[in-house]
Structures are given as structure tokens and as C-alpha cells.
Design an enzyme around this catalytic site. Structure first.
Site, PDB file in Angstrom:
ATOM      1  N   HIS A 183      -8.530   1.307   4.154  1.00 40.53           N
ATOM      2  CA  HIS A 183      -8.640   2.446   3.222  1.00 40.53           C
ATOM      3  C   HIS A 183      -9.453   2.062   1.997  1.00 40.53           C
ATOM      4  O   HIS A 183      -9.490   0.885   1.595  1.00 40.53           O
ATOM      5  CB  HIS A 183      -7.264   3.013   2.848  1.00 40.53           C
ATOM      6  CG  HIS A 183      -6.360   2.075   2.106  1.00 40.53           C
ATOM      7  ND1 HIS A 183      -6.450   1.854   0.753  1.00 40.53           N
ATOM      8  CD2 HIS A 183      -5.323   1.318   2.534  1.00 40.53           C
ATOM      9  CE1 HIS A 183      -5.506   1.008   0.385  1.00 40.53           C
ATOM     10  NE2 HIS A 183      -4.817   0.659   1.445  1.00 40.53           N
ATOM     11  N   ASP A 236      -9.177   3.796  -1.033  1.00 45.42           N
ATOM     12  CA  ASP A 236      -8.553   4.147  -2.316  1.00 45.42           C
ATOM     13  C   ASP A 236      -7.660   3.018  -2.817  1.00 45.42           C
ATOM     14  O   ASP A 236      -7.246   2.134  -2.065  1.00 45.42           O
ATOM     15  CB  ASP A 236      -7.758   5.453  -2.217  1.00 45.42           C
ATOM     16  CG  ASP A 236      -6.616   5.400  -1.201  1.00 45.42           C
ATOM     17  OD1 ASP A 236      -6.806   4.795  -0.129  1.00 45.42           O
ATOM     18  OD2 ASP A 236      -5.543   5.965  -1.483  1.00 45.42           O
ATOM     19  N   ASP A 251      -5.336  -4.948  -2.196  1.00 45.64           N
ATOM     20  CA  ASP A 251      -4.982  -3.720  -1.463  1.00 45.64           C
ATOM     21  C   ASP A 251      -6.045  -2.661  -1.740  1.00 45.64           C
ATOM     22  O   ASP A 251      -5.884  -1.854  -2.606  1.00 45.64           O
ATOM     23  CB  ASP A 251      -3.583  -3.271  -1.897  1.00 45.64           C
ATOM     24  CG  ASP A 251      -3.018  -2.185  -1.015  1.00 45.64           C
ATOM     25  OD1 ASP A 251      -3.661  -1.805  -0.032  1.00 45.64           O
ATOM     26  OD2 ASP A 251      -1.929  -1.693  -1.336  1.00 45.64           O
ATOM     27  N   GLU A 293      -5.035   6.795   1.271  1.00 43.63           N
ATOM     28  CA  GLU A 293      -3.930   6.157   2.008  1.00 43.63           C
ATOM     29  C   GLU A 293      -2.723   5.973   1.114  1.00 43.63           C
ATOM     30  O   GLU A 293      -1.582   5.972   1.578  1.00 43.63           O
ATOM     31  CB  GLU A 293      -4.390   4.794   2.550  1.00 43.63           C
ATOM     32  CG  GLU A 293      -3.378   4.135   3.490  1.00 43.63           C
ATOM     33  CD  GLU A 293      -2.353   3.239   2.796  1.00 43.63           C
ATOM     34  OE1 GLU A 293      -1.410   2.798   3.469  1.00 43.63           O
ATOM     35  OE2 GLU A 293      -2.487   2.985   1.573  1.00 43.63           O
ATOM     36  N   GLU A 350      -4.882  -4.075   6.250  1.00 42.57           N
ATOM     37  CA  GLU A 350      -4.052  -4.140   5.026  1.00 42.57           C
ATOM     38  C   GLU A 350      -3.785  -5.618   4.720  1.00 42.57           C
ATOM     39  O   GLU A 350      -3.802  -6.457   5.624  1.00 42.57           O
ATOM     40  CB  GLU A 350      -2.715  -3.429   5.271  1.00 42.57           C
ATOM     41  CG  GLU A 350      -2.822  -1.923   5.450  1.00 42.57           C
ATOM     42  CD  GLU A 350      -2.854  -1.169   4.130  1.00 42.57           C
ATOM     43  OE1 GLU A 350      -2.875  -1.811   3.059  1.00 42.57           O
ATOM     44  OE2 GLU A 350      -2.879   0.077   4.194  1.00 42.57           O
ATOM     45  N   HIS A 394      -0.572  -3.739  -5.655  1.00 42.12           N
ATOM     46  CA  HIS A 394      -0.113  -2.790  -6.687  1.00 42.12           C
ATOM     47  C   HIS A 394       0.313  -3.489  -7.984  1.00 42.12           C
ATOM     48  O   HIS A 394       0.812  -2.834  -8.887  1.00 42.12           O
ATOM     49  CB  HIS A 394       1.043  -1.900  -6.186  1.00 42.12           C
ATOM     50  CG  HIS A 394       0.716  -1.133  -4.933  1.00 42.12           C
ATOM     51  ND1 HIS A 394       1.532  -0.134  -4.430  1.00 42.12           N
ATOM     52  CD2 HIS A 394      -0.333  -1.192  -4.080  1.00 42.12           C
ATOM     53  CE1 HIS A 394       1.008   0.359  -3.314  1.00 42.12           C
ATOM     54  NE2 HIS A 394      -0.133  -0.278  -3.098  1.00 42.12           N
TER      55      HIS A 394
HETATM   56  N1  LIG Z   1       2.451   8.451   2.284  1.00 38.27           N
HETATM   57  C1  LIG Z   1       2.939   7.181   1.768  1.00 38.27           C
HETATM   58  C2  LIG Z   1       1.817   6.202   1.750  1.00 38.27           C
HETATM   59  C3  LIG Z   1       2.205   4.843   1.205  1.00 38.27           C
HETATM   60  C4  LIG Z   1       1.233   3.771   1.614  1.00 38.27           C
HETATM   61  C5  LIG Z   1       1.408   2.448   0.914  1.00 38.27           C
HETATM   62  N2  LIG Z   1       0.878   1.398   1.742  1.00 38.27           N
HETATM   63  C6  LIG Z   1       0.693   0.173   1.259  1.00 38.27           C
HETATM   64  O1  LIG Z   1       0.811  -0.080   0.068  1.00 38.27           O
HETATM   65  C7  LIG Z   1       0.352  -0.914   2.243  1.00 38.27           C
HETATM   66  C8  LIG Z   1       0.285  -2.252   1.576  1.00 38.27           C
HETATM   67  C9  LIG Z   1       1.044  -3.299   2.322  1.00 38.27           C
HETATM   68  O2  LIG Z   1       2.271  -3.335   2.314  1.00 38.27           O
HETATM   69  O3  LIG Z   1       0.368  -4.082   2.943  1.00 38.27           O
HETATM   70  C10 LIG Z   1       2.887   2.145   0.655  1.00 38.27           C
HETATM   71  O4  LIG Z   1       3.558   1.523   1.474  1.00 38.27           O
HETATM   72  O5  LIG Z   1       3.361   2.552  -0.419  1.00 38.27           O
HETATM   73  C11 LIG Z   1       3.485   7.418   0.353  1.00 38.27           C
HETATM   74  O6  LIG Z   1       2.874   8.185  -0.397  1.00 38.27           O
HETATM   75  O7  LIG Z   1       4.512   6.834  -0.007  1.00 38.27           O
END
Ligand SMILES: N[C@@H](CCC[C@H](NC(=O)CCC(=O)O)C(=O)O)C(=O)O
Length: 405
Positions: free
Chosen positions: A84, A86, A127, A157, A186, A381
Site C-alpha cells: 500500500h 498510504d 509501514d 489500506e 507489509e 505507526h
Molecule cells: N480497515 C482496517 C485497516 C487496518 C490496517 C492496518 N494494517 C497495518 O497496520 C499492517 C501493519 C502490520 O501489522 O504489519 C491495521 O492493522 O491497523 C482499519 O481501519 O482498522
């Protein structure tokens, strides 16, 4: 982004005479310098599209701010490489910069793992622009891959599932995305992370009656009622769950709280935004039942419902987002061969993915998928997100070897 110049930023072509490290460093620095918080991926998507198109060997198409590039030549099996574009919102960590060895901003864990290396610091370093840089580098340099390849670099994402660029691409053009295996790049520090936790997000809403705070007995304080919500969250003990040999860590956390309309007004509403990360032994429905009871009826976009059971029994609930978990699926032949190579090159055994990733979307399509990327997921993050350059060269090396004939 307010205040940013409007001119197109570019990703320079890879020079055949430069080292992998030099090319990866440059691509990484260039995409890191392009602000791409969710909703603002456009300029980066433009640069990626121009870069991939300029290679002249790929069929490049675009849907919204998602760019998809095919290298299809009837090679038999077909692998998708996805990342992704973003990032989560910046937190005094944009613009990015290289940190030279010894810079106090280099984290101790990174300095120990990558002694004497320069490190990229800033939003999106792990990330997941480190991996995006590797995908772009591979697209530019892999001349005779063993498999048909599709590169997907997509938007949105990090935000609610309805905005996810990969989802929207698949819904709009189901025939554009297919294959035998997918690698979601990721961050995993170049190890394999299998499956992913599911995630649901919802508001627990308390209600009261507004009044002058000097005559509080005329009202009913909604923020005070939220104390019980926080008590239940505080009492929760995170669970580890073993699924098909990998251990997933669950969690229930408040991530936002809001309430009140004025400094001298008794608040008539308070919202605690709760995020439940659940292991792949649970469906979305089971996860919801654990939070709000089976009969609650809270669905995305249908307003408030009373929780009939579960952790927030008795409170009003408004669903905000939901994404299913994915089991590890480590048994497909392509997963096995990739995991063996990763083990040989890094010594790492597969681990569970704690965040939510689009492996879940590929699992729903019946395409086995794993997470494999550069940069540490533990730094995702964070304000001091950072990635060492050798993580990018290692990932590029592993994928180059695995994808080459
Ligand atoms: N729709 C969900 C999207 C959340 C996506 C996000 N993904 C990552 O941060 C992957 C990073 C990693 O663990 O390797 C998440 O898990 O928060 C939402 O809006 O919550």
C-alpha cells in the site's frame, strides 16, 4: 497537503550501472519524500504509475489511486506482489531524512541490529515504503522471472475497509486480480508472517443530559458514565491464541475518546472508540458476539444498538469498521518454498501477523498469501518509524532469488 508545491514529483529510473543498494536508497528516499497520508496518495500514485509505465515492459493500469502492473508471459504460475502507498497521519515525522551512523535519533534496537548503517527516519519508513521501494526496484530489474507477476501498489489500506484501494480495484475489475500466490509486503523484518488478526472498530456511546456545570443536578454527565467502559477495558487481559502452529496476540483497546460541547456544560454524549484485534480462530460474527452479544444487531452504518451481551453488555454500540482475520495457510507449495528460502537467508521461522493486512482479502479470493516485507512491524505507526537500508537489500535479494528462474 496544505502548503505543498503542486509540481509532479518523480521516481528516477534505475541506472543499470548502479548497485542495488544505491538504487534502493534513491527510490526509498524519493517515495518517502512524497507525502501520502490516506486520502492524499494521488501524487505518489502518479509517480509510481509513470515509473512503472516508463519501464516499457509492463501492462500498467490504474483504478483511483491504485496502480496495477502485469508482467504476464504464460510462465505457468502467477504471483502477485502488493504494497500500500498510504501512511497513517504524520506526527512530527515528515519530511523524512537519512540518519547517519551515530545519530541520536537512531533507535538502539535498530543500531544493534544494523551497526554502522544509515537509517531512513520518518512516516512510512517501515509501514510500508521500504517494501514499496523494493517492489518498484524488482519491477525495474527482474527481466526473466520464473512466474507471471502482477505488482499492485494501492491506496487507503490504513483506514476503513470501504475505502481500501485493493478492495475497490477487485470490486470494479474482478478480472484484473488473480494468481496462484500473493506476497503482501507489509513490514516483517524480512521474515514470513502468516495470516493476520481480524479487526473490528466500534463506538461505545454513553448518553446524558446537558446542563450548566454550576447546576449539574439539572443534567446527567455522559463522560462520567464512560468510566465504566474504561474500567471494563482496563480489566481485559490480552489473550494469546495458537492457530495452525502460529501464536496470535489479541487485544481490546480504546483508541479515541470524545465528548462534551463546552467547558461549563455537562456533556450529554461521550464516545469511546474501541478496537478489537481477534485471532484467526474467530469469524467476524464471533468477534462481534464477544464484544456486544449475539443479538445486538449493530452493523456498519445502521446507527446505535444496545449490546445484549459480551464485554460491553448494556451499552449502546455503533459499528465503524470490520475486517476478517485470515488463517496462516502455510501449507501451499509456494509458501513452503518461500518460507524455506527465508529461513535459509535470515534464520527466521514464520510468525503470526498481529496487524490486519490484505492477506485476508486474498484468502477470501482463494489465493494463498503471506506477509513478507522490509522494516520492523514493531515500529509501524510510531513517531520514530525508521528502517535500515540493509533490510531493503535483503528483501530484494530474497525475492530476486525466489522469483528468478
Ligand atoms: N480497515 C482496517 C485497516 C487496518 C490496517 C492496518 N494494517 C497495518 O497496520 C499492517 C501493519 C502490520 O501489522 O504489519 C491495521 O492493522 O491497523 C482499519 O481501519 O482498522
Amino acid at each position: 497537503m496544505a502548503g505543498m508545491a503542486n509540481e509532479q514529483q518523480m521516481i528516477d529510473p534505475v541506472d543499470p550501472d548502479e548497485t542495488a543498494q544505491a538504487a534502493l536508497s534513491r527510490i526509498f528516499a524519493q517515495i518517502m519524500g512524497m507525502y501520502s497520508v490516506s486520502d492524499d496518495e494521488g501524487p505518489l500514485a502518479d509517480a509510481v504509475e509513470i515509473f512503472l509505465d516508463s519501464l516499457g515492459r509492463l501492462r500498467v493500469r490504474r483504478h483511483g489511486d491504485t496502480v496495477i502492473a502485469d508482467d504476464i508471459a504464460g510462465r505457468g504460475q502467477h504471483v502477485v506482489l502488493a504494497g500500500h502507498l498510504d501512511t497513517v497521519p504524520v506526527a512530527d515525522n515528515f519530511p523524512p531524512r537519512w540518519l547517519e551512523p551515530g545519530d541520536p535519533l537512531i533507535r538502539e534496537d535498530i543500531a544493534q541490529e544494523h551497526p554502522g548503517e544509515r537509517v531512513m527516519w520518518g512516516r512510512g519508513a517501515t509501514d510500508m515504503k521500504a517494501s514499496d521501494a523494493v517492489l518498484l526496484y524488482l519491477a525495474a530489474t527482474l527481466r526473466e522471472p520464473k512466474y507471471d507477476l502482477t505488482y499492485i501498489l494501492y491506496d487507503h489500506e490504513e483506514v476503513s475497509a470501504d475505502k481500501n484501494g485493493l478492495r475497490r480495484l477487485i470490486e470494479a475489475h474482478p478480472d484484473w486480480v488473480g494468481g496462484d500466490f500473493a506476497i503482501i509486503a507489509e513490514p516483517t523484518s524480512c521474515g514470513i508472517e502468516g495470516g493476520c488478526n481480524g479487526t473490528i472498530r466500534f463506538d461505545v456511546v454513553t448518553h446524558g443530559v446537558a446542563a450548566h456545570s454550576a447546576r449539574a443536578w439539572m443534567g446527567d454527565n455522559a463522560i462520567h458514565k464512560a468510566a465504566e467502559v474504561l474500567d471494563r477495558l482496563q480489566a481485559y487481559e490480552p489473550q494469546d491464541v495458537l492457530v495452525d502452529g502460529l501464536t496470535y496476540r489479541e487485544g481490546v483497546n480504546a483508541t479515541l475518546i470524545s465528548g462534551g460541547t463546552g467547558t461549563n456544560v455537562i456533556p450529554d454524549e461521550c464516545r469511546v472508540h474501541v478496537n478489537y484485534r481477534f485471532a484467526p480462530d474467530k469469524t467476524l460474527e464471533q468477534a462481534k458476539a464477544l464484544m456486544m452479544g449475539q443479538e445486538c444487531g449493530a452493523q456498519l452504518g445502521n446507527g446505535e444498538h444496545k449490546a445484549t451481551g459480551g464485554m460491553f453488555a448494556g451499552f449502546d454500540i455503533e459499528m465503524r469498521d470490520e475486517s476478517p482475520s485470515a488463517r496462516p495457510g502455510m501449507d501451499s507449495p509456494l509458501t513452503t518454498s518461500l518460507a524455506a528460502l527465508v529461513k535459509e537467508r535470515t534464520g527466521r521461522d514464520p510468525q503470526a501477523k498481529f496487524g490486519w493486512t490484505d492477506v485476508a482479502r486474498f484468502a477470501q479470493l482463494g489465493i494463498p498469501a503471506v506477509n513478507l516485507g522490509a522494516g520492523s512491524a514493531l515500529l509501524a505507526h510510531k513517531r520514530d518509524e525508521q528502517a535500515a537500508i540493509s533490510d531493503l537489500t535483503l528483501l530484494a535479494d530474497i525475492l530476486q532469488e525466489w522469483l528468478s528462474a
